[in-house]
Structure formats: structure tokens, C-alpha cells
Design a protein around this motif. Structure first.
Motif, PDB file in Angstrom:
ATOM      1  N   LEU A  66     -35.911-116.776 106.838  1.00  0.00           N
ATOM      2  CA  LEU A  66     -36.859-116.616 107.942  1.00  0.00           C
ATOM      3  C   LEU A  66     -36.597-115.323 108.710  1.00  0.00           C
ATOM      4  CD1 LEU A  66     -36.901-120.310 109.146  1.00  0.00           C
ATOM      5  CD2 LEU A  66     -38.810-119.073 108.113  1.00  0.00           C
ATOM      6  N   GLY A  67     -35.329-114.984 108.895  1.00  0.00           N
ATOM      7  CA  GLY A  67     -34.995-113.706 109.543  1.00  0.00           C
ATOM      8  C   GLY A  67     -35.474-112.522 108.725  1.00  0.00           C
ATOM      9  N   TRP A  68     -35.370-112.626 107.403  1.00  0.00           N
ATOM     10  CA  TRP A  68     -35.826-111.554 106.516  1.00  0.00           C
ATOM     11  C   TRP A  68     -37.338-111.388 106.620  1.00  0.00           C
ATOM     12  CZ3 TRP A  68     -38.926-111.459 102.107  1.00  0.00           C
ATOM     13  CH2 TRP A  68     -38.903-110.269 101.395  1.00  0.00           C
ATOM     14  N   LEU A  69     -38.077-112.495 106.725  1.00  0.00           N
ATOM     15  CA  LEU A  69     -39.539-112.411 106.856  1.00  0.00           C
ATOM     16  C   LEU A  69     -39.966-111.700 108.136  1.00  0.00           C
ATOM     17  CD1 LEU A  69     -40.718-115.902 105.599  1.00  0.00           C
ATOM     18  CD2 LEU A  69     -41.125-113.694 104.517  1.00  0.00           C
ATOM     19  N   GLY A  70     -39.179-111.796 109.186  1.00  0.00           N
ATOM     20  CA  GLY A  70     -39.516-111.166 110.462  1.00  0.00           C
ATOM     21  C   GLY A  70     -38.834-109.836 110.689  1.00  0.00           C
ATOM     22  N   ARG A  71     -38.433-109.150 109.637  1.00  0.00           N
ATOM     23  CA  ARG A  71     -37.669-107.908 109.772  1.00  0.00           C
ATOM     24  C   ARG A  71     -38.521-106.657 109.958  1.00  0.00           C
ATOM     25  NH1 ARG A  71     -39.144-108.010 104.800  1.00  0.00           N
ATOM     26  NH2 ARG A  71     -39.155-106.204 103.477  1.00  0.00           N
ATOM     27  N   ILE A  72     -39.803-106.706 109.654  1.00  0.00           N
ATOM     28  CA  ILE A  72     -40.645-105.510 109.625  1.00  0.00           C
ATOM     29  C   ILE A  72     -40.752-104.888 111.016  1.00  0.00           C
ATOM     30  CG2 ILE A  72     -42.973-104.617 109.153  1.00  0.00           C
ATOM     31  CD1 ILE A  72     -41.478-105.432 106.647  1.00  0.00           C
ATOM     32  N   ARG A  73     -40.439-103.610 111.088  1.00  0.00           N
ATOM     33  CA  ARG A  73     -40.564-102.847 112.332  1.00  0.00           C
ATOM     34  C   ARG A  73     -41.626-101.767 112.142  1.00  0.00           C
ATOM     35  NH1 ARG A  73     -36.317-103.832 115.847  1.00  0.00           N
ATOM     36  NH2 ARG A  73     -34.545-104.870 114.884  1.00  0.00           N
ATOM     37  N   ILE A  74     -42.420-101.597 113.191  1.00  0.00           N
ATOM     38  CA  ILE A  74     -43.461-100.569 113.198  1.00  0.00           C
ATOM     39  C   ILE A  74     -43.174 -99.660 114.377  1.00  0.00           C
ATOM     40  CG2 ILE A  74     -45.927-100.126 113.438  1.00  0.00           C
ATOM     41  CD1 ILE A  74     -46.322-102.998 112.368  1.00  0.00           C
ATOM     42  N   ALA A  75     -43.242 -98.360 114.153  1.00  0.00           N
ATOM     43  CA  ALA A  75     -42.980 -97.410 115.238  1.00  0.00           C
ATOM     44  C   ALA A  75     -43.790 -96.141 115.023  1.00  0.00           C
ATOM     45  CB  ALA A  75     -41.491 -97.080 115.314  1.00  0.00           C
ATOM     46  N   VAL A  76     -44.113 -95.499 116.121  1.00  0.00           N
ATOM     47  CA  VAL A  76     -44.712 -94.171 116.093  1.00  0.00           C
ATOM     48  C   VAL A  76     -43.777 -93.288 116.915  1.00  0.00           C
ATOM     49  CG1 VAL A  76     -46.685 -92.734 116.707  1.00  0.00           C
ATOM     50  CG2 VAL A  76     -47.049 -95.089 115.936  1.00  0.00           C
ATOM     51  N   ARG A  77     -43.104 -92.378 116.234  1.00  0.00           N
ATOM     52  CA  ARG A  77     -42.194 -91.456 116.929  1.00  0.00           C
ATOM     53  C   ARG A  77     -41.940 -90.244 116.040  1.00  0.00           C
ATOM     54  NH1 ARG A  77     -38.217 -95.631 115.778  1.00  0.00           N
ATOM     55  NH2 ARG A  77     -36.906 -94.866 114.108  1.00  0.00           N
ATOM     56  N   ASP A  78     -41.600 -89.166 116.672  1.00  0.00           N
ATOM     57  CA  ASP A  78     -41.307 -87.916 115.969  1.00  0.00           C
ATOM     58  C   ASP A  78     -42.428 -87.519 115.011  1.00  0.00           C
ATOM     59  OD1 ASP A  78     -38.838 -87.928 117.250  1.00  0.00           O
ATOM     60  OD2 ASP A  78     -37.869 -89.018 115.618  1.00  0.00           O
ATOM     61  N   SER A  79     -43.671 -87.681 115.455  1.00  0.00           N
ATOM     62  CA  SER A  79     -44.858 -87.313 114.679  1.00  0.00           C
ATOM     63  C   SER A  79     -44.942 -88.061 113.354  1.00  0.00           C
ATOM     64  CB  SER A  79     -44.896 -85.805 114.431  1.00  0.00           C
ATOM     65  OG  SER A  79     -44.979 -85.122 115.643  1.00  0.00           O
ATOM     66  N   GLU A  80     -44.453 -89.293 113.327  1.00  0.00           N
ATOM     67  CA  GLU A  80     -44.519 -90.110 112.126  1.00  0.00           C
ATOM     68  C   GLU A  80     -44.878 -91.544 112.483  1.00  0.00           C
ATOM     69  OE1 GLU A  80     -41.510 -88.527 108.744  1.00  0.00           O
ATOM     70  OE2 GLU A  80     -40.591 -89.665 110.361  1.00  0.00           O
ATOM     71  N   LEU A  81     -45.585 -92.185 111.565  1.00  0.00           N
ATOM     72  CA  LEU A  81     -45.802 -93.619 111.630  1.00  0.00           C
ATOM     73  C   LEU A  81     -44.773 -94.239 110.700  1.00  0.00           C
ATOM     74  CD1 LEU A  81     -47.333 -96.264 112.238  1.00  0.00           C
ATOM     75  CD2 LEU A  81     -48.901 -95.661 110.398  1.00  0.00           C
ATOM     76  N   LEU A  82     -43.928 -95.092 111.249  1.00  0.00           N
ATOM     77  CA  LEU A  82     -42.870 -95.737 110.478  1.00  0.00           C
ATOM     78  C   LEU A  82     -43.208 -97.216 110.339  1.00  0.00           C
ATOM     79  CD1 LEU A  82     -40.263 -94.076 112.740  1.00  0.00           C
ATOM     80  CD2 LEU A  82     -40.475 -93.522 110.345  1.00  0.00           C
ATOM     81  N   VAL A  83     -43.307 -97.680 109.110  1.00  0.00           N
ATOM     82  CA  VAL A  83     -43.561 -99.080 108.825  1.00  0.00           C
ATOM     83  C   VAL A  83     -42.479 -99.526 107.857  1.00  0.00           C
ATOM     84  CG1 VAL A  83     -45.178-100.770 107.918  1.00  0.00           C
ATOM     85  CG2 VAL A  83     -46.035 -98.768 109.128  1.00  0.00           C
ATOM     86  N   ASP A  84     -41.523-100.303 108.376  1.00  0.00           N
ATOM     87  CA  ASP A  84     -40.343-100.704 107.632  1.00  0.00           C
ATOM     88  C   ASP A  84     -39.641 -99.426 107.158  1.00  0.00           C
ATOM     89  OD1 ASP A  84     -38.515-102.513 106.664  1.00  0.00           O
ATOM     90  OD2 ASP A  84     -39.617-102.986 104.840  1.00  0.00           O
ATOM     91  N   ASP A  85     -39.560 -99.174 105.861  1.00  0.00           N
ATOM     92  CA  ASP A  85     -38.912 -97.949 105.400  1.00  0.00           C
ATOM     93  C   ASP A  85     -39.912 -96.881 104.938  1.00  0.00           C
ATOM     94  OD1 ASP A  85     -39.718 -99.315 103.174  1.00  0.00           O
ATOM     95  OD2 ASP A  85     -37.854 -99.062 102.052  1.00  0.00           O
ATOM     96  N   ALA A  86     -41.203 -97.131 105.106  1.00  0.00           N
ATOM     97  CA  ALA A  86     -42.235 -96.155 104.740  1.00  0.00           C
ATOM     98  C   ALA A  86     -42.499 -95.221 105.919  1.00  0.00           C
ATOM     99  CB  ALA A  86     -43.518 -96.866 104.341  1.00  0.00           C
ATOM    100  N   ARG A  87     -42.734 -93.961 105.624  1.00  0.00           N
ATOM    101  CA  ARG A  87     -42.994 -92.945 106.656  1.00  0.00           C
ATOM    102  C   ARG A  87     -44.286 -92.209 106.332  1.00  0.00           C
ATOM    103  NH1 ARG A  87     -38.487 -91.485 109.631  1.00  0.00           N
ATOM    104  NH2 ARG A  87     -36.589 -92.552 109.019  1.00  0.00           N
ATOM    105  N   LEU A  88     -45.093 -92.040 107.366  1.00  0.00           N
ATOM    106  CA  LEU A  88     -46.341 -91.306 107.210  1.00  0.00           C
ATOM    107  C   LEU A  88     -46.422 -90.256 108.314  1.00  0.00           C
ATOM    108  CD1 LEU A  88     -49.187 -90.909 105.976  1.00  0.00           C
ATOM    109  CD2 LEU A  88     -49.989 -92.600 107.629  1.00  0.00           C
ATOM    110  N   PRO A  89     -46.352 -88.972 107.954  1.00  0.00           N
ATOM    111  CA  PRO A  89     -46.559 -87.943 108.982  1.00  0.00           C
ATOM    112  C   PRO A  89     -47.977 -88.057 109.547  1.00  0.00           C
ATOM    113  CG  PRO A  89     -45.588 -86.994 106.995  1.00  0.00           C
ATOM    114  CD  PRO A  89     -46.001 -88.394 106.662  1.00  0.00           C
ATOM    115  N   VAL A  90     -48.098 -88.042 110.864  1.00  0.00           N
ATOM    116  CA  VAL A  90     -49.400 -88.268 111.481  1.00  0.00           C
ATOM    117  C   VAL A  90     -50.365 -87.112 111.255  1.00  0.00           C
ATOM    118  CG1 VAL A  90     -48.564 -89.897 113.200  1.00  0.00           C
ATOM    119  CG2 VAL A  90     -48.571 -87.451 113.725  1.00  0.00           C
TER     120      VAL A  90
END
Length: 163
Positions: A66-90
Motif C-alpha cells: 500500500l505504501g508503494w502504491l502511494g509513492r508517486i510524487r509530482i512536482a514542478v521545479r527548476d523548469s521541469e515537470l517531475l512525475v515519479d522518476d520521469a522529467r519533462l522540461p517545460v
């Protein structure tokens, strides 16, 4: 005395966005109850190791899962969209569209593009569709679950257009 560069007021820190897609309390309760029920079924009045081993193994295993299922983090910082371990330059973002439950269902439904990058959690009602403008990338868009899709879309567009 003339002010030096160290006396000048600092530029305001740019507000980013951060979110973790945790599980709701009722899913934790259901997961632990299911593990307890399964452990009880395996025990069924046995003695010795079979009396305690299912509980010692299955309950912690359920908590870890259950902890693993709720691990996903989403962030927008340093001109990037971070979704778990994926990075997208904005700079490659053409648009960010907040989606409600119906919009998410439509985007992920029958007409969905199979090349889209999708991080979807069914217990999170909202999502953001991030349309890409990168000729070198075959991915047409990202769909990311979010509890605050409007704020996430605004943060992505604000990071893309700093003015």
C-alpha cells in the motif's frame, strides 16, 4: 554608504508545485483488512508456525504494498515537470489542460493515443493533460493524476512562461 549587491533585496522565490498521490484512508483499511482475512484463512485454527506466520508475513507485506502504491510524487521545479522518476522540461509544453473525472475518462478512453505517457491513479479524481511540442519525441501528451489539477496546470504554464 552606497548599497552593495549583497544589500539589494533578493528576488522573490518562485513558487513551485509539489504533490504526492497517497492512498485514501479507506484503501489502507481495506488492504489491511484483506490481508488480515487472508492470514486468518491460512491459519484456521492451526498450531505452531502456521498459527502466527501468515500474520507476520501478510500484514507487513500489505503495508509495504500500500505504501508503494502511494509513492508517486509530482512536482514542478527548476523548469521541469517531475512525475515519479520521469522529467519533462517545460520548454516542450504546448499547453496544460486541467481535467475533471469526465475529462480524464474521455482522454484515457477509447480514442486515447497509445504513445501517450500516463500516470493515472484511480483514487485521484482529477488529472492534467500536458500537450507536448517536441518534434524529436513521439509522445503526443502526458496525462498525470492530480488532486489539484488547476493548480498543477497553472504551475506548469507559469514555469514555461516566466514573464
Amino acid at each position: 554608504m552606497a548599497p552593495t549587491s549583497s544589500d539589494a533585496p533578493a528576488a522573490p522565490a518562485r513558487a513551485g508545485y509539489a504533490e504526492r498521490l497517497t492512498l485514501p484512508w479507506w484503501l489502507w483499511l481495506a488492504g489491511v483488512a484483506t490481508a488480515g482475512l487472508l492470514a486468518t484463512e491460512l491459519w484456521l485454527g492451526s498450531t505452531g508456525v502456521r498459527a502466527w506466520l501468515p500474520f507476520v508475513v501478510l500484514l507487513p507485506l500489505a503495508l509495504v504494498g500500500l505504501g508503494w502504491l502511494g509513492r508517486i510524487r509530482i512536482a514542478v521545479r527548476d523548469s521541469e515537470l517531475l512525475v515519479d522518476d520521469a522529467r519533462l522540461p517545460v520548454r516542450f509544453v504546448a499547453d496544460a489542460i486541467p481535467l475533471d473525472v469526465e475529462g480524464r475518462r474521455e482522454v484515457l478512453g477509447v480514442g486515447a493515443d497509445p504513445l501517450a505517457f500516463v500516470v493515472q491513479r484511480p483514487w485521484v479524481p482529477g488529472a492534467v493533460q500536458v500537450v507536448l511540442d517536441d518534434p524529436a519525441d513521439p509522445t503526443p501528451y502526458w496525462v498525470v493524476s492530480s488532486r489539484h489539477p488547476v493548480r498543477l496546470a497553472e504551475a506548469i504554464l507559469a514555469a514555461r512562461d516566466p514573464n
